[in-house]
Design a protein around this motif. Sequence first.
Motif, PDB file in Angstrom:
ATOM      1  N   VAL A 109      24.556  13.809  14.479  1.00 33.02           N
ATOM      2  CA  VAL A 109      25.005  14.849  15.390  1.00 33.02           C
ATOM      3  C   VAL A 109      23.837  15.760  15.726  1.00 33.02           C
ATOM      4  O   VAL A 109      23.060  16.158  14.851  1.00 33.02           O
ATOM      5  N   GLN A 110      23.726  16.081  16.994  1.00 33.50           N
ATOM      6  CA  GLN A 110      22.701  17.018  17.437  1.00 33.50           C
ATOM      7  C   GLN A 110      23.370  18.182  18.149  1.00 33.50           C
ATOM      8  O   GLN A 110      24.482  18.063  18.668  1.00 33.50           O
TER       9      GLN A 110
ATOM     10  N   VAL B 191      23.236  20.768  21.307  1.00 29.18           N
ATOM     11  CA  VAL B 191      22.722  20.759  22.671  1.00 29.18           C
ATOM     12  C   VAL B 191      22.817  22.165  23.240  1.00 29.18           C
ATOM     13  O   VAL B 191      23.931  22.695  23.395  1.00 29.18           O
TER      14      VAL B 191
ATOM     15  N   SER C 226      22.071  25.001  26.304  1.00 32.04           N
ATOM     16  CA  SER C 226      21.968  25.087  27.758  1.00 32.04           C
ATOM     17  C   SER C 226      21.966  26.552  28.151  1.00 32.04           C
ATOM     18  O   SER C 226      22.319  27.427  27.354  1.00 32.04           O
TER      19      SER C 226
ATOM     20  N   CYS D 185      25.601  26.558  23.098  1.00 34.15           N
ATOM     21  CA  CYS D 185      25.176  25.508  22.178  1.00 34.15           C
ATOM     22  C   CYS D 185      26.417  24.785  21.670  1.00 34.15           C
ATOM     23  O   CYS D 185      27.344  25.415  21.153  1.00 34.15           O
TER      24      CYS D 185
ATOM     25  N   PRO E  17      27.780  20.960  19.695  1.00 33.84           N
ATOM     26  CA  PRO E  17      27.371  19.723  19.016  1.00 33.84           C
ATOM     27  C   PRO E  17      27.678  18.496  19.861  1.00 33.84           C
ATOM     28  O   PRO E  17      28.628  18.491  20.634  1.00 33.84           O
ATOM     29  N   SER E  18      26.878  17.452  19.676  1.00 31.13           N
ATOM     30  CA  SER E  18      27.109  16.190  20.381  1.00 31.13           C
ATOM     31  C   SER E  18      28.253  15.403  19.751  1.00 31.13           C
ATOM     32  O   SER E  18      28.744  14.444  20.356  1.00 31.13           O
ATOM     33  N   GLY E  19      28.643  15.784  18.539  1.00 29.58           N
ATOM     34  CA  GLY E  19      29.754  15.145  17.854  1.00 29.58           C
ATOM     35  C   GLY E  19      30.487  16.169  17.010  1.00 29.58           C
ATOM     36  O   GLY E  19      30.345  17.364  17.229  1.00 29.58           O
TER      37      GLY E  19
ATOM     38  N   THR F 129      31.438  25.917  19.543  1.00 26.30           N
ATOM     39  CA  THR F 129      30.397  26.372  20.465  1.00 26.30           C
ATOM     40  C   THR F 129      29.966  27.783  20.094  1.00 26.30           C
ATOM     41  O   THR F 129      30.795  28.616  19.704  1.00 26.30           O
TER      42      THR F 129
ATOM     43  N   TYR G 254      22.179  22.100  11.056  1.00 22.78           N
ATOM     44  CA  TYR G 254      21.907  21.390  12.303  1.00 22.78           C
ATOM     45  C   TYR G 254      21.134  22.320  13.239  1.00 22.78           C
ATOM     46  O   TYR G 254      21.455  23.511  13.338  1.00 22.78           O
TER      47      TYR G 254
ATOM     48  N   GLY H 147      19.279  22.660  17.276  1.00 23.86           N
ATOM     49  CA  GLY H 147      19.133  22.142  18.620  1.00 23.86           C
ATOM     50  C   GLY H 147      17.667  21.896  18.947  1.00 23.86           C
ATOM     51  O   GLY H 147      16.773  22.197  18.158  1.00 23.86           O
ATOM     52  N   GLN H 148      17.443  21.333  20.135  1.00 21.31           N
ATOM     53  CA  GLN H 148      16.083  21.014  20.574  1.00 21.31           C
ATOM     54  C   GLN H 148      15.394  22.211  21.232  1.00 21.31           C
ATOM     55  O   GLN H 148      14.191  22.175  21.478  1.00 21.31           O
TER      56      GLN H 148
END
Length: 115
Positions: free
Chosen positions: A2-3, A5, A7, A22, A24-26, A77, A104, A106-107
């Motif tokens: 899981v990452q 993300v 925006s 922000c 999670p991708s999962g 979120t 976890y 984010g990028q």
Amino acid sequence: QVQLVESGGGLVQAGGSLTLSCVPSGTIPSISTMAWYRDSPGKQRELVAHINNRNITTYADSVKGRFTISRDNAKSTVFLHMNSLKSVDTAVYYCKMVSPGVAYWGQGTQVTVSS
């Protein structure tokens, strides 16, 4: 794996506003704390804002009164509402979520404030 993300970053004039998100991708079970950090040129990574699972928040002194962190537990979120932005707020912003035994990240999303 899981990452997170992020925006919502971008270019804004001083005095303007942005809202970062922000998600999670999962699925991340039992998220306790959520937070935003930032990397500014020539500085160590700074904790900007933090919110725990009782919605208790803390802020860096440099952003108090201007930034607000919030979370939507149903959507896992976290948001960072940024007002009265200054050039010193220019940085790459990272979100972080913590579940039991795992952190976890984010990028990162770039926020640039022009004076």
